[in-house]
Design a protein around this motif. Structure first.
Motif, mmCIF file in Angstrom:
data_model
loop_
_atom_site.group_PDB
_atom_site.id
_atom_site.type_symbol
_atom_site.label_atom_id
_atom_site.label_comp_id
_atom_site.label_asym_id
_atom_site.label_seq_id
_atom_site.Cartn_x
_atom_site.Cartn_y
_atom_site.Cartn_z
ATOM 1 N N PHE A 98 0.823 -1.212 0.000
ATOM 2 C CA PHE A 98 0.000 0.000 0.000
ATOM 3 C C PHE A 98 0.859 1.266 0.000
ATOM 4 N N ASN A 99 1.861 1.293 0.862
ATOM 5 C CA ASN A 99 2.679 2.504 1.010
ATOM 6 C C ASN A 99 3.612 2.745 -0.169
ATOM 7 N N LEU A 105 -0.697 5.600 -0.508
ATOM 8 C CA LEU A 105 -1.977 4.940 -0.241
ATOM 9 C C LEU A 105 -1.961 4.425 1.191
ATOM 10 N N PRO A 106 -2.862 4.892 2.046
ATOM 11 C CA PRO A 106 -2.767 4.561 3.474
ATOM 12 C C PRO A 106 -3.412 3.232 3.837
ATOM 13 N N ILE A 107 -2.819 2.564 4.801
ATOM 14 C CA ILE A 107 -3.450 1.385 5.397
ATOM 15 C C ILE A 107 -4.486 1.894 6.399
ATOM 16 N N GLY A 108 -5.731 1.524 6.214
ATOM 17 C CA GLY A 108 -6.783 1.955 7.129
ATOM 18 C C GLY A 108 -7.942 2.659 6.458
ATOM 19 N N PHE A 109 -7.719 3.229 5.272
ATOM 20 C CA PHE A 109 -8.822 3.845 4.527
ATOM 21 C C PHE A 109 -9.647 2.732 3.874
ATOM 22 N N THR A 151 -11.132 2.679 1.185
ATOM 23 C CA THR A 151 -10.969 2.688 -0.274
ATOM 24 C C THR A 151 -9.631 2.104 -0.738
ATOM 25 N N SER A 152 -8.679 1.941 0.177
ATOM 26 C CA SER A 152 -7.321 1.553 -0.225
ATOM 27 C C SER A 152 -7.238 0.205 -0.939
ATOM 28 N N PRO A 153 -7.927 -0.852 -0.493
ATOM 29 C CA PRO A 153 -7.851 -2.122 -1.232
ATOM 30 C C PRO A 153 -8.295 -1.996 -2.687
ATOM 31 N N LEU A 154 -9.416 -1.304 -2.918
ATOM 32 C CA LEU A 154 -9.905 -1.128 -4.290
ATOM 33 C C LEU A 154 -8.923 -0.309 -5.119
ATOM 34 N N ILE A 155 -8.411 0.776 -4.546
ATOM 35 C CA ILE A 155 -7.480 1.645 -5.283
ATOM 36 C C ILE A 155 -6.201 0.883 -5.630
ATOM 37 N N SER A 156 -5.742 0.018 -4.725
ATOM 38 C CA SER A 156 -4.530 -0.761 -5.026
ATOM 39 C C SER A 156 -4.752 -1.656 -6.239
ATOM 40 N N ASN A 157 -5.937 -2.236 -6.346
ATOM 41 C CA ASN A 157 -6.238 -3.066 -7.521
ATOM 42 C C ASN A 157 -6.333 -2.231 -8.792
ATOM 43 N N ILE A 158 -6.921 -1.042 -8.688
ATOM 44 C CA ILE A 158 -7.049 -0.161 -9.849
ATOM 45 C C ILE A 158 -5.665 0.259 -10.355
ATOM 46 N N VAL A 159 -4.778 0.628 -9.424
ATOM 47 C CA VAL A 159 -3.430 1.065 -9.796
ATOM 48 C C VAL A 159 -2.637 -0.092 -10.414
#
Length: 354
Positions: free
Chosen positions: A85-86, A119-123, A125-133
């Motif tokens: 994530f980071n 991309l922060p751990i805890g938001f 939205t972060s799991p979805l955004i990681s897949n999009i990126v």
């Protein structure tokens, strides 16, 4: 369609608390901002079409399916990404979101969905955004893998590549180059060849959470109380009901003790440290002998202490110290099955123990 003014208001409401736990940093959004992030998640989710190789944070896909892709192959390599994530930065999020919305909106979204430039751990939205990126890189790797006759799958930061033919060093170097060229780093300490005899089916995250919950209840409430809840909740017949919980945990965890050594170690520790005992017995064992004698004198036993259940015995168990016999009607077990795990298991046990 997301409007710039709407996203601007979300950016203005951005507020979170930073929590450092060991080597990891978590970002906890305040309730108001968290609800805005959850709304953004619902808006972005339909726009994302996951590739067939991605299995994390996607409804209907799980960790077992991610590993099952490689079950028939003999040569398997596991690759782990460092600080997944980071390692995803605000510019990367901005570029990825431009395929869904205008550059202006993507810029505001990238600002709202990241913290301190990553991309922060805890938001939420972060799991979805990681897949999009990562989607663009997924497609590049799949294209390369198909040319070389390789199988590829990814579960968040865990990557598996495999083939029935020996994977050359050039192919491995090409994978590393593709990943690092796109801004991600590989944890070479976890870069390893997987034995072809390894059981690639595994425990899902949901199963591991349930097993951890059972172990926690065993440690907190005692084995007998947790076993009673387990029998009532599962409504299955066991040849040895007194061993139902222990046998279930052992059968679930043992095949994957190499994949989850901490979970197996936790089971072994709890089974030795907290044998077949109730919570009352656990508390009594912690009382010094002199105090225990005084308590027994002050509180003599009463023959009507426990109520008789209307139907035959459901569970019976014998320990070295005491013989414990549960008796509960089917109706009472059905009612107890609906109570939360955190409910008074100990009280239910008292009322149905003779």
């Amino acid at each position: 369609m997301l409007e710039p003014d709407v996203v601007k208001k979300i950016v203005a409401a951005k507020s979170y608390r930073k929590v450092v736990w060991g080597k990891k940093t978590f970002f906890e959004p305040n309730p108001f901002f968290k609800r805005r992030l959850q709304w953004l998640y619902r808006q972005l989710l339909p726009l994302y079409e996951p590739p067939a190789c991605a299995f994390a944070y996607i409804k209907g896909r799980n960790y077992a399916q991610y590993r099952a892709v490689h079950q028939k192959n003999h040569y398997i390599y596991a690759i782990d990404l460092k600080s997944f994530f980071n390692s995803i930065t605000t510019p990367q999020v901005n570029n990825a979101l431009q395929s869904f919305c205008s550059p202006a909106v993507a810029g505001y979204l990238a600002d709202a969905l990241t913290a301190e430039g990553v991309l922060p751990i805890g938001f939420p939205t972060s799991p979805l955004i990681s897949n999009i990126v990562f989607k663009n890189l997924d497609e590049k790797i799949v294209e390369f893998a198909n040319k070389e006759g390789l199988s590829y799958s990814r579960y968040a930061d865990d990557i598996l590549i495999s083939s029935n033919k020996k994977i050359t060093t050039q192919n491995l170097n090409a994978f590393v180059y593709l990943i690092e060229k796109n801004g991600f780093k590989i944890n070479f300490k976890k870069f390893k060849k997987v034995d072809k005899n390894t059981n690639l089916s595994t425990l899902s995250l949901k199963e591991r959470r349930f097993l951890n919950l059972l172990l926690h209840q065993w440690q907190k409430k005692g084995y007998m109380d947790t076993n009673l809840w387990f029998l009532a909740a599962h409504r299955k017949s066991y040849a040895k009901p007194q061993d139902a919980l222990s046998n279930f945990l052992r059968a679930k965890i043992f095949p994957f003790k190499d994949d989850f050594p901490k979970l197996w170690a936790q089971f072994e520790r709890i089974s030795k440290q907290y044998p077949y005992q109730t919570q009352n017995q656990m508390e009594e064992n912690s009382i010094p002998a002199t105090e225990k004698t005084q308590i027994m004198k002050e509180q003599p036993k009463s023959p009507t202490q426990y109520a008789q259940a209307p139907e035959p015995v459901v569970v019976s168990a014998t320990t070295n110290a005491t013989k414990l016999t549960f008796s509960a009607s089917r109706q009472e077990l059905e009612q107890y099955r609906r109570t939360p795990v955190s409910g008074s298991i100990d009280n239910f046990f008292k009322n149905h123990c003779q």
